[in-house]
Write an enzyme that holds these catalytic residues in place. Structure first.
Site: not given
Length: 421
Positions: A168, A223
């Site tokens: 991610s 993230h």
């Protein structure tokens, strides 16, 4: 009877009815129509020359991620913390001990089938697009360094006992690079293409940020770290314009350096591997396909078992009976199990530590004569723990699917205080 308004042809200067698209004399189109056609042709040429380039690396990355996922699945389960740690998951304590390769390898690890499918779909959609824009060499730099940037952020800002894995951070770096591209090169991108890309990038990024900050277990720091790394890199790394036929040597050198680093990190991972060898039996026995989260289950089971043992000892003391050796052994096992829990939430970790301290204190009291006052103190400490547990579940635990389910003992008690999560 109505008359059609006339317009003057910009090519031949003769009058033509405004409802007629082409000039009746020379066949010229109105200026606005010609402009729109030129823009469409420009957009088509840009898309064809940039987005139709070969993008092999994106599919190679998908293959590597799937291969590593299968290795973890056959080693006992892609959601098992011990398996993930053995395969190089990000872990602050182990990184502090010198295993810095854990900042690189985890971007190829995934926790469960859903995690893998979601990330690989995003890579399948975004990867070829970004690789076409920047070329394979520069795409390698953007992807790998964004992934590392995400895990560096997790190292500093995630819970010190947590483990991290997933692509991610690298994917958010791709979002960041696309976001920079549509603004940095807005003068070179045809308006039609730019508008479509801006809408798509902003919408997709907004959806992913909402998911990031609304679903448990997602590494917010990872993230955001990947996103900021991708933005920073794209500010300096130029894209590959339509007229570029050969990638500059500097980017190919950087690509080879980074690929070598990744290979070296995987070498360290396999050299230090202390997990079970992959086998079909372990694959069939592990939780690999759409599993429930083991960390939550183990937390709930350990806390429930710790409370049950604590209550059993209190009941023996209240009736004046000696505590059986098997109950003492169960207390020691419960304490060990609580200490070995993999944290998934800071509040849950505090609860596990509090229950462990309760059992430790109870074990120390049992080394000598136990007075009625000591037994009452045990009851009060357990009640305080239960209150903290109830507050945490009301505030945070429900989002992990935890709730109170009264045990048989509690159902019979007039206060009805629950005992389980």
């Amino acid at each position: 009877m109505t008359e059609r308004p006339l317009r003057v042809c910009h090519q031949c200067g003769l009058l033509t009815p405004s409802g007629v698209l082409r000039c009746l004399e020379c066949g010229a189109l109105p200026p606005e129509v010609e402009h729109e056609q030129r823009e469409r042709q420009r957009a088509a040429r840009f898309v064809e020359s940039v987005f139709f380039r070969r993008a092999p690396l994106s599919y190679v990355l998908i293959g590597i991620n799937v291969a590593v996922f299968l290795l973890t699945a056959f080693a006992g389960g892609s959601t098992d913390p011990e398996v993930l740690t053995a395969f190089g998951a990000c872990n602050r304590k182990l990184i502090d001990q010198g295993e810095v390769w854990r900042l690189v390898v985890p971007m190829f690890l995934h926790i469960g089938m859903i995690h893998l499918l979601a990330n690989m779909y995003a890579l399948w959609v975004l990867g070829p697009q970004l690789e076409s824009l920047y070329g394979s060499a520069r795409f390698t730099i953007l992807y790998l360094l964004s992934g590392v940037g995400g895990f560096v952020a997790s190292y500093f800002f995630a819970h010190p006992e947590s483990i991290g894995a997933g692509a991610s951070g690298a994917l958010f770096g791709m979002f960041g690079a696309l976001l920079v591209f549509v603004y940095k090169y807005r003068a070179e991108i045809p308006p039609m293409v730019r508008a479509t890309m801006q809408r798509g990038v902003w919408l997709t990024l907004a959806i992913n940020l909402i998911i990031t900050f609304s679903i448990p277990f997602i590494s917010r720091s990872g993230h955001v770290g990947g996103l900021l790394t991708g933005i920073g890199l794209a500010l300096f790394i130029p894209y590959s314009p339509p007229h570029e036929r050969k990638t500059p040597t500097v980017w190919r050198v950087w690509q080879m350096v980074l690929v070598s680093v990744v290979v070296l990190c995987f070498g360290f991972m396999f050299w230090n591997y202390r997990g079970n060898p992959p086998s079909l039996a372990r694959f069939l026995g592990g939780a690999n396909v759409f599993p429930e989260n083991k960390a939550i289950s183990r937390f709930a089971e350990a806390c429930n078992e710790g409370e049950r043992v604590y209550r059993r000892i209190v009941r023996h003391l209240e009736t004046g009976q000696p505590v059986p050796p098997e109950v003492l052994a169960a207390s020691a096992a419960a304490r060990q199990r609580l200490k070995q829990l993999r944290p998934f939430n800071a509040g849950a970790t505090r609860l596990a530590d509090e229950l462990h301290d309760l059992l430790e204190g109870q074990a120390r009291m049992l080394t000598g004569p136990v007075t009625p006052q000591a037994v009452e103190q045990m009851r009060e400490r357990l009640a305080a723990y239960e209150q903290h547990q109830q507050q945490w579940i009301a505030a945070e635990g429900t989002q992990y699917g935890l709730e109170f389910v009264p045990s048989a003992e509690d159902a019979a008690r007039p206060d009805g205080n629950p005992d389980r999560e």
